[in-house]
Design a protein around this motif. Sequence first.
Motif, PDB file in Angstrom:
ATOM      1  N   ASP A 833       0.831  -1.212   0.000  1.00  4.21           N
ATOM      2  CA  ASP A 833       0.000   0.000   0.000  1.00  4.21           C
ATOM      3  C   ASP A 833       0.857   1.251   0.000  1.00  4.21           C
ATOM      4  N   ILE A 834       1.947   1.239   0.774  1.00  6.01           N
ATOM      5  CA  ILE A 834       2.819   2.426   0.830  1.00  6.01           C
ATOM      6  C   ILE A 834       3.438   2.666  -0.543  1.00  6.01           C
ATOM      7  N   ARG A 835       3.912   1.552  -1.142  1.00  8.06           N
ATOM      8  CA  ARG A 835       4.538   1.669  -2.458  1.00  8.06           C
ATOM      9  C   ARG A 835       3.525   2.201  -3.478  1.00  8.06           C
ATOM     10  N   PHE A 836       2.308   1.644  -3.419  1.00  4.84           N
ATOM     11  CA  PHE A 836       1.242   2.045  -4.348  1.00  4.84           C
ATOM     12  C   PHE A 836       0.955   3.546  -4.205  1.00  4.84           C
ATOM     13  N   PHE A 837       0.862   4.027  -2.932  1.00  4.41           N
ATOM     14  CA  PHE A 837       0.533   5.438  -2.711  1.00  4.41           C
ATOM     15  C   PHE A 837       1.636   6.346  -3.244  1.00  4.41           C
ATOM     16  N   ARG A 838       2.875   5.906  -3.015  1.00  5.69           N
ATOM     17  CA  ARG A 838       3.988   6.736  -3.510  1.00  5.69           C
ATOM     18  C   ARG A 838       3.925   6.861  -5.032  1.00  5.69           C
ATOM     19  N   GLU A 839       3.504   5.770  -5.685  1.00  4.05           N
ATOM     20  CA  GLU A 839       3.464   5.783  -7.155  1.00  4.05           C
ATOM     21  C   GLU A 839       2.353   6.680  -7.681  1.00  4.05           C
ATOM     22  N   ASP A 842       1.067  11.602  -7.060  1.00  5.33           N
ATOM     23  CA  ASP A 842       1.123  12.802  -7.915  1.00  5.33           C
ATOM     24  C   ASP A 842      -0.101  12.875  -8.828  1.00  5.33           C
ATOM     25  N   GLN A 843      -0.525  11.723  -9.348  1.00  7.06           N
ATOM     26  CA  GLN A 843      -1.701  11.730 -10.232  1.00  7.06           C
ATOM     27  C   GLN A 843      -2.968  11.974  -9.417  1.00  7.06           C
ATOM     28  N   ASN A 844      -2.955  11.519  -8.110  1.00  4.70           N
ATOM     29  CA  ASN A 844      -4.194  11.516  -7.317  1.00  4.70           C
ATOM     30  C   ASN A 844      -4.303  12.713  -6.387  1.00  4.70           C
ATOM     31  N   ASP A 845      -3.566  13.735  -6.672  1.00  8.33           N
ATOM     32  CA  ASP A 845      -3.605  14.963  -5.856  1.00  8.33           C
ATOM     33  C   ASP A 845      -3.220  14.685  -4.395  1.00  8.33           C
ATOM     34  N   HIS A 846      -2.253  13.782  -4.185  1.00  7.85           N
ATOM     35  CA  HIS A 846      -1.725  13.427  -2.861  1.00  7.85           C
ATOM     36  C   HIS A 846      -2.795  12.924  -1.899  1.00  7.85           C
ATOM     37  N   LYS A 847      -3.828  12.314  -2.472  1.00  3.38           N
ATOM     38  CA  LYS A 847      -4.880  11.773  -1.583  1.00  3.38           C
ATOM     39  C   LYS A 847      -4.864  10.261  -1.686  1.00  3.38           C
ATOM     40  N   TYR A 848      -5.057   9.624  -0.486  1.00  5.60           N
ATOM     41  CA  TYR A 848      -5.074   8.163  -0.448  1.00  5.60           C
ATOM     42  C   TYR A 848      -6.423   7.684  -0.954  1.00  5.60           C
ATOM     43  N   PRO A 849      -6.424   6.769  -1.935  1.00  6.74           N
ATOM     44  CA  PRO A 849      -7.702   6.376  -2.561  1.00  6.74           C
ATOM     45  C   PRO A 849      -8.591   5.611  -1.582  1.00  6.74           C
ATOM     46  N   PHE A 850      -9.839   5.943  -1.541  1.00  5.13           N
ATOM     47  CA  PHE A 850     -10.815   5.305  -0.660  1.00  5.13           C
ATOM     48  C   PHE A 850     -10.937   3.825  -0.996  1.00  5.13           C
ATOM     49  N   GLU A 851     -10.897   3.528  -2.308  1.00  3.64           N
ATOM     50  CA  GLU A 851     -11.091   2.157  -2.775  1.00  3.64           C
ATOM     51  C   GLU A 851     -10.009   1.224  -2.206  1.00  3.64           C
ATOM     52  N   ARG A 852      -8.780   1.792  -2.152  1.00  2.00           N
ATOM     53  CA  ARG A 852      -7.661   0.987  -1.658  1.00  2.00           C
ATOM     54  C   ARG A 852      -7.907   0.572  -0.182  1.00  2.00           C
ATOM     55  N   ALA A 853      -8.388   1.521   0.621  1.00  2.00           N
ATOM     56  CA  ALA A 853      -8.674   1.239   2.035  1.00  2.00           C
ATOM     57  C   ALA A 853      -9.795   0.227   2.146  1.00  2.00           C
ATOM     58  N   SER A1033      -0.070  13.481   5.237  1.00  2.00           N
ATOM     59  CA  SER A1033       0.284  13.489   3.791  1.00  2.00           C
ATOM     60  C   SER A1033      -0.668  12.619   2.989  1.00  2.00           C
ATOM     61  N   LEU A1034      -1.417  11.705   3.701  1.00  6.80           N
ATOM     62  CA  LEU A1034      -2.388  10.862   2.973  1.00  6.80           C
ATOM     63  C   LEU A1034      -3.650  11.656   2.615  1.00  6.80           C
ATOM     64  N   HIS A1035      -3.850  12.797   3.331  1.00 11.24           N
ATOM     65  CA  HIS A1035      -5.083  13.600   3.124  1.00 11.24           C
ATOM     66  C   HIS A1035      -6.304  12.692   3.075  1.00 11.24           C
ATOM     67  N   TRP A1036      -6.339  11.759   4.020  1.00 11.49           N
ATOM     68  CA  TRP A1036      -7.347  10.690   3.975  1.00 11.49           C
ATOM     69  C   TRP A1036      -8.764  11.220   4.158  1.00 11.49           C
ATOM     70  N   PHE A1037      -8.968  12.110   5.128  1.00  5.27           N
ATOM     71  CA  PHE A1037     -10.348  12.568   5.380  1.00  5.27           C
ATOM     72  C   PHE A1037     -10.882  13.412   4.220  1.00  5.27           C
ATOM     73  N   GLN A1038      -9.955  14.125   3.497  1.00  2.00           N
ATOM     74  CA  GLN A1038     -10.395  14.866   2.289  1.00  2.00           C
ATOM     75  C   GLN A1038     -10.846  13.887   1.233  1.00  2.00           C
ATOM     76  N   SER A1039     -10.081  12.846   1.084  1.00  2.00           N
ATOM     77  CA  SER A1039     -10.386  11.821   0.086  1.00  2.00           C
ATOM     78  C   SER A1039     -11.759  11.218   0.360  1.00  2.00           C
ATOM     79  N   VAL A1040     -12.018  10.932   1.671  1.00  5.01           N
ATOM     80  CA  VAL A1040     -13.312  10.332   2.045  1.00  5.01           C
ATOM     81  C   VAL A1040     -14.441  11.306   1.736  1.00  5.01           C
ATOM     82  N   ARG A1041     -14.204  12.592   2.136  1.00  4.94           N
ATOM     83  CA  ARG A1041     -15.262  13.592   1.932  1.00  4.94           C
ATOM     84  C   ARG A1041     -15.592  13.711   0.445  1.00  4.94           C
TER      85      ARG A1041
END
Length: 1137
Positions: A833-839, A842-853, A1033-1041
Amino acid sequence: MAVETLSPDWEFDRVDDGSQKIHAEVQLKNYGKFLEEYTSQLRRIEDALDDSIGDVWDFNLDPIALKLLPYEQSSLLELIKTENKVLNKVITVYAALCCEIKKLKYEAETKFYNGLLFYGEGATDSSMVEGDCQIQMGRFISFLQELSCFVTRCYEVVMNVVHQLAALYISNKIAPKIIETTGVHFQTMYEHLGELLTVLLTLDEIIDNHITLKDHWTMYKRLLKSVHHNPSKFGIQEEKLKPFEKFLLKLEGQLLDGTIFQACIEQQFDSLNGGVSVSKNSTFAEEFAHSIRSIFANVEARLGEPSEIDQRDKYVGICGLFVLHFQIFRTVDKKFYKSLLDICKKVPAITLTANIIWFPDNFLIQKMPAAAKLLDRKSLQAIKIHRETFLQQKAQSLTKDVQSYYVFVSSWMMKMESILSKEQRMDKFAEDLTNRCNVFIQGFLYAYSISTIIKTTMNLYMSMQKPMTKTSVKALCRLVELLKKRVISDKKYSEQRLDVLSALVLAENTLNGPSTKQRRLIVSLALSVGTQMKTFKDEELFPLQVVMKKLDLISELRERIRTQCDCCFLYWHRAVFPIYLDDVYESAVDAARLHYMFSALRDCVPAMMHARHLESYEILLDSYDKEIMEILNEHLLDKLCKEIEKDLRLSVHTHLKLDDRNPFKVGMKDLALFFSLNPIRFFDRFIDIRAYVTHYLDKTFYNLTTVALHDWATYSEMRNLATQRYGLVMTEAHLPSQTLEQGLDVLEIMRNIHIFVSRYLYNLNNQIFIERTSNNKHLNTINIRHIANSIRTHGTGIMNTTVNFTYQFLKKKFYIFSQFMYDEHIKSRLIKDIRFFREIKDQNDHKYPFERAEKFNRGIRKLGITPEGQSYLDQFRQLISQIGNAMGYVRMIRSGGLHCSSNAIRFVPDLEDIVNFEELVKEEGLAEETLKAARHLDSVLSDHTRNSAEGTEYFKMLVDVFAPEFRRPKNIHLRNFYIIVPPLTLNFVEHSISCKEKLNKKNKIGAAFTDDGFAMGVAYILKLLDQYQEFDSLHWFQSVREKYLKEMRAVAKQQNVQSASQDEKLLQTMNLTQKRLDVYLQEFELLYFSLSSARIFFRADKTAAEENQEKKEKEEETKASNGDLSDSTVSADPVVK
């Protein structure tokens, strides 16, 4: 001259016409009258308020007693003055010898008897070590030397008395007589000689019965032998040893072989150089025998009768005189010998002193074997048998005797009361005095009889080594009490005794002066001479003798009463004391008699002061004191305490129906009587039964309340009951009792913190814990007030202990946490997951994808599920919630502590300006105790001020203690934690929604509306790992919102399209979807707020590096200000860089 100018009429004042003197006398008379009236008024008030019956002498009220003994100030030579010079000399010599004998007797009774009797006492067998016996004997040698000198002196006096008497009665017809001796009988001389022989006889008996003394003597001699073989080793010069050994042999021969009396009577009484002839003097032999017979005639009539006084002691003297007569003149009056032995049937044994009992038959047979052979064996055997039957009879009649003496003494006390409370009338003065004398003497006779019964019975049991029955013991103790009643009642009457003495003196004109021993002695000697040649008729002589006897008794009443009522012998029979106390406790009605028994036990003290075998007699007194107190505690006080406590408990718990307490069935003791007793005086203390029991109950109730604070109400009730039922003034425990708003106790939570964090849910905003589920119809809650009340109960010390317990708990939980993070399945997924997020960041506006979680949350279920349907992630979430709950609990403890401190400090007017009490007390110069109290108050105030101002940073402590370990390279696997937080939050939200939905259902198992422990746990762990920045840096709650808003917009769009086509079912579904999305978004928002709040506690605005930097800056600032705290102002605002 100046005086004249000032007072011109001064000269006139100097003329004395006597008027001033008259005036002064009138005033003095008036004043005297006023004093008399005032005294009688005070006496009436005192009598009205007095709580004792009668004028008994009470030590507490009158600590000073007057000794009213007539004291002779003239010498014998001054007293004996007649025209007849020869008579003067004879009387003077005899009087001087009698006085000498009295002195020797007194010295023996006080010093030597007690010194010997108490030898070896005070040291128990357990405390004795090898060599103690020899040391004791070594200390005792000087005493034995004094005794040796004393015995030698007695021998000389006996010799002198015999010579002086022999010189007066001369059988030689030619030799001139000193005075005419026909019809002159100096009976007093023989009585005194008998007393001296009794002393020697008693010393023999004491030493003969003293096994310890003989054993120690043997050991001491052995020790000397060892010293003799090697004197240098002991640092002793050899030339000094020989005389010492000789001296010891002399002591042994003279004192320890039981021949003190024998050696005295075997002296060479005939003077060798033509002086006084004794053994050949037939006139003297007749006079000697005549005197013995006359004394015996007086004694025999009274022995064993109620009017017996000192006849027993005289009988011992007669036996001694008889043996002396036989030894000197070698003749024996067989008839008289038999009548002496016959007395043994009346009086089988005589107590010489303390526990030394003497059998006259044994003595007479042993000392005069030739005479004994003349008697038949049967009669001698009969005496021995009679002795045993006498003891049995005494034991049987003892209880009856006690009852009759009880009545006698009580009626005697009433007589005493009435005769002394009567007003004295001058016209009946002589009659009054005669009555008083008779009452005094009657009391004395009772005392004598009681004393004889006690001593004879106890000592006979002891010498025959037979066990006493409990009834006998109780009866004897009752007699001891009566004896003390007598002596105490008597002390008050000495004032009247003086009147009695003076009146008798006036009535008998033979005596012109105080009735002192010397004057009475001279009168009796003078009468011996004066009654010859039929000066008086028999009917005149008899009243004179009676009056003289009375005078003797009354003059020495105080002395005689003291001797008779002296209970020193109880020391040797103290084995009866426990039985006596058990009886007092069982009967309880007559508790006041304890005073008499302790008064009797106190009598042993003066005698003990003559002990010489210990370093100091104090050791003996201490051991006696300790022994009596231990017996008292065990057999009375402790029993009383337990019984009272039991009674109070059963009375308070009557509702429990514990056992049958019906007084008609189980009986009842009124123990309250013990508490109305005045304190008992013993040694240097007062034994206050009331205070002892009160202290015991106070201590017990206090200690038990401390152990179980919830019982405080029960013990308060028991305290009140003790006051009502027994009148005991109890002390309030002043322990902080639990309030109604106590909730679950901090102590209980602390002990079971692992159970608490799993069963309770935390609410961050209200700072409250709510029970997860309960079998009752209500759920328990715990808030700050509960905690504050609990801290008030247990003290602030419990806060630190709680944090320590929490630390131990967290240690265990973090171990499980580490294991989970280290698990291969979990670790590999997280690294992926860490590797995936690093990759993709940049494309995902530095947000951790909800689907991945979501994928992680679902995928983990494939690893396995518990029987309750929980995945590993569910369990991990619970673990973090528990860690968070523990932190929430620590936060609540701190808040509760501040709450408690502020409540306590609210009475201090100004926290900024608190007075220093210690300094104020010093200024006033008050006592040391006050200074201590002030110092204590200052420290309490400063503690409270400090606690209420800041409190302790427990969170910081718990971060500092774990953070270094978490951040170590070996725990690198924990660094993946931030990436598991998104799936965790997702899992938490799903769980939270399902719990809230259950609230509306009938079956509410698992229902909950808050669980902020999770947010606390996440915030704490992120802080420990210093991963706030990584998580942000995951901006997780923004991603969820964004995800939910996007879906909600899509649903709204669809709703608009469908509303046109009027498909009801589809619209309903869409409304439900809209609602579900709303709920999820709201739940995520709540979690976000909770997490943000929780992060504030752990200073989330700072990374570890920034915190270290700030720490350094602070230290530098402190150094720069040179420790001047008043000038240094450190910024409390966070430093933003």
